[in-house]
Design an enzyme around this catalytic site. Structure first.
Site, PDB file in Angstrom:
ATOM      1  N   LYS A  73       0.813  -1.209   0.000  1.00 33.56           N
ATOM      2  CA  LYS A  73       0.000   0.000   0.000  1.00 33.56           C
ATOM      3  C   LYS A  73       0.855   1.273   0.000  1.00 33.56           C
ATOM      4  CE  LYS A  73      -4.213  -2.154   1.380  1.00 33.56           C
ATOM      5  NZ  LYS A  73      -3.659  -3.528   1.295  1.00 33.56           N
ATOM      6  N   ASP A  74       2.097   1.159   0.438  1.00 31.57           N
ATOM      7  CA  ASP A  74       3.011   2.306   0.356  1.00 31.57           C
ATOM      8  C   ASP A  74       3.219   2.768  -1.091  1.00 31.57           C
ATOM      9  OD1 ASP A  74       3.542   2.400   3.115  1.00 31.57           O
ATOM     10  OD2 ASP A  74       5.200   0.971   2.937  1.00 31.57           O
TER      11      ASP A  74
END
Ligand SMILES: *Cc1c(COP(=O)(O)O)cnc(C)c1O
Length: 495
Positions: free
Chosen positions: A111-112
């Protein structure tokens, strides 16, 4: 390039407006009016670039109201120092199998890749649309998204973020990551209750015109950073293109020849980005959608029927424990148009189920295959990949690896396979230690050492550092006090 709603009932908007709004006013998701082409020349030229430049080139085809200078500045800020040693490296395991590692960012999960960039795109969207108020991002989290969003929005101009988590519903490591978060525009709040209490509290606040009015008086408005926002999807297209370039550079595929991808899937955002890359012209054969025991998508790709009426399983790959995959709506619209999509979504809302027509199903089956892994298969795969390749994977990646190796066994398709790896194995050490047959230990730092000693690998710094950082956010509130807590955070921002 304009953006239209998957349900066909909203006026086309610019990318800045789509990113600022998140959801289209008719309840649909934003999609670009047409998919831009990735020419053979551009693809070739990307092979010699680093990740921030590759991402800039891809993003500039979609975000036409952002300048290339703006995008390069944002991609450089998002993907250089925050990702160590680099943003999306490809690990070649054999002539037929490679792994795209998307977990080198500050929270060690994929998700980064989106959340380091989306806040920067949103911040610019506010300026581009003449918005003077601060965008207050509200997040209800069961663990991973909260930390990734906190880190992404930390000290981004004209934004603030408040994260709600269930006091007893997140792991000790996840809690520690959140309550030690730095930044002047962040807040982290525990609530007594379950994830559902946090989520329905946030939904209620979003739906309240009274709260909106009170926030407006504080010069703030609510915004969301969840994966249905186009600003979170578009950064993910770039790493499919980047992985292809890296495999060409490694001699694993001849430029122009096809590769397949297997993607561990929950909300269908990651794999949809892969499909958009394919639509642009990236040489992709099949996209294999890998699920855990919550295999609603496996059935969907086998039958054309989506049916969420089934038991929910808590698994070793919790980020894929999802029964409604929101981004599937975008695929349906790309295949069958907004009219049919709207009808299917209404059927999903009323009966939890819909059934594709034969023509749409055939089109989808041409691009996608579905498979799933049981808990046992997942643990076995962690062990077998370790013993065969000396390569350690997390449970989400193990689900994908199971589906990928099953697909590779089919002699009908010999294209190289790239497995998308979504989390560092150190993010899920209890499952990894169990798979490797290590004895039980009771604290996370101890388990890091145990897994490290056994495998000769090292826990990523962002996961170990939190144990020496001071705690900034303590205490716990009742779900009923959430509105009041939002308003007092907004008031504090104004001082
Ligand atoms: C969010 C997440 C997924 C699922 O990705 P979707 O885009 O929701 O399909 C898979 N693995 C990990 C580790 C995640 O955090």
């Amino acid at each position: 390039m304009n953006y239209i709603s998957t349900r066909g009932g909203s006026a086309p908007v610019s990318s800045a407006v789509a990113i600022k709004q998140g959801l289209a006013p008719d309840g649909g998701l934003y999609l670009p009016e047409s998919i831009p082409a990735l020419s053979a020349e551009l693809l070739s030229s990307l092979t010699s670039m680093d990740y921030p430049h590759r991402a800039t080139e891809i993003l500039s085809l979609f975000l036409t109201d952002y300048t290339k200078e703006e995008l390069l500045a944002d991609c450089t800020a998002a993907y250089s120092e925050r990702f160590l040693p680099e943003a999306a490296p490809l690990k070649v395991l054999s002539s037929e199998l490679s792994v795209l590692e998307l977990w080198h960012g500050p929270t060690c999960a994929f998700k980064d890749m989106a959340l380091q960039l989306t806040p920067r795109l949103l911040s610019r969207a506010l300026v581009k649309t003449g918005e003077k108020r601060t965008a207050l991002i509200l997040v209800a989290t069961s663990g991973d998204t909260g930390k990734a969003a906190l880190d992404g929005f930390c000290d981004i101009p004209q934004t603030a973020i408040q994260v709600y988590y269930p006091e007893k519903g997140v792991s000790a490591a996840q809690k520690r990551q959140m309550i030690t978060q730095e930044g002047s525009n962040v807040d982290v709040v525990a609530i007594s209750g379950h994830f559902d209490d946090a989520q329905s509290g946030v939904k209620q606040i979003f739906g309240s015109s009274e709260t909106a009015k009170a926030l407006d008086a504080q010069n703030t408005f609510l915004s969301s950073a969840n994966s249905i926002n186009w600003g979170r999807l578009v950064p993910q297209i770039a790493y499919y293109v980047s992985a292809y370039c890296d495999l060409v550079n490694a001699g694993g595929v001849k430029m122009g020849n096809k590769v397949n991808f297997t993607v561990p899937t929950g909300n269908f955002g990651n794999i949809l980005a892969g499909f958009i890359a394919k639509k642009m012209g990236l040489p992709i054969g099949k996209l294999i959608c890998a699920s855990n025991a919550n295999n609603v998508l496996t059935d969907f790709f086998a039958t054309g029927v989506y049916d969420r009426n089934r038991p929910f399983h808590v698994t070793l790959s919790p980020s894929m424990d999802i029964l409604i995959s929101s981004n599937l709506e975008r695929l349906l619209c790309m295949m069958a148009g907004p009219e049919k999509t709207k009808a299917w979504m209404e059927s999903l809302a009323s009966s939890g189920r819909y059934e594709l027509d034969g023509e749409t199903f055939a089109m989808i089956a041409e691009h996608f295959a579905g498979d799933y892994a049981s808990e046992e298969a997942c643990l076995d795969r962690i062990a077998s990949v370790w013993s065969r390749f000396g390569y350690l994977i997390d449970p989400h990646t193990a689900v994908a690896m199971t589906a990928a190796e099953r697909y590779l066994a089919d002699p009908a398709d010999s294209a190289p396979m790239i497995v998308v790896s979504t989390a560092s194995p150190y993010k899920f050490t209890p499952a990894v230690a169990k798979a490797l047959g290590l004895p039980d230990v009771d604290s996370e730092p101890a388990r890091f050492e145990q897994v490290g000693a056994f495998t000769g690998t090292v826990a990523p710094a962002p996961l170990t550092e939190v144990y020496s950082k001071p705690v900034r956010f303590e205490g716990c509130i009742e779900p009923a006090a959430m509105t009041e807590t939002v308003l007092s955070f907004a008031a504090k921002l104004n001082k």
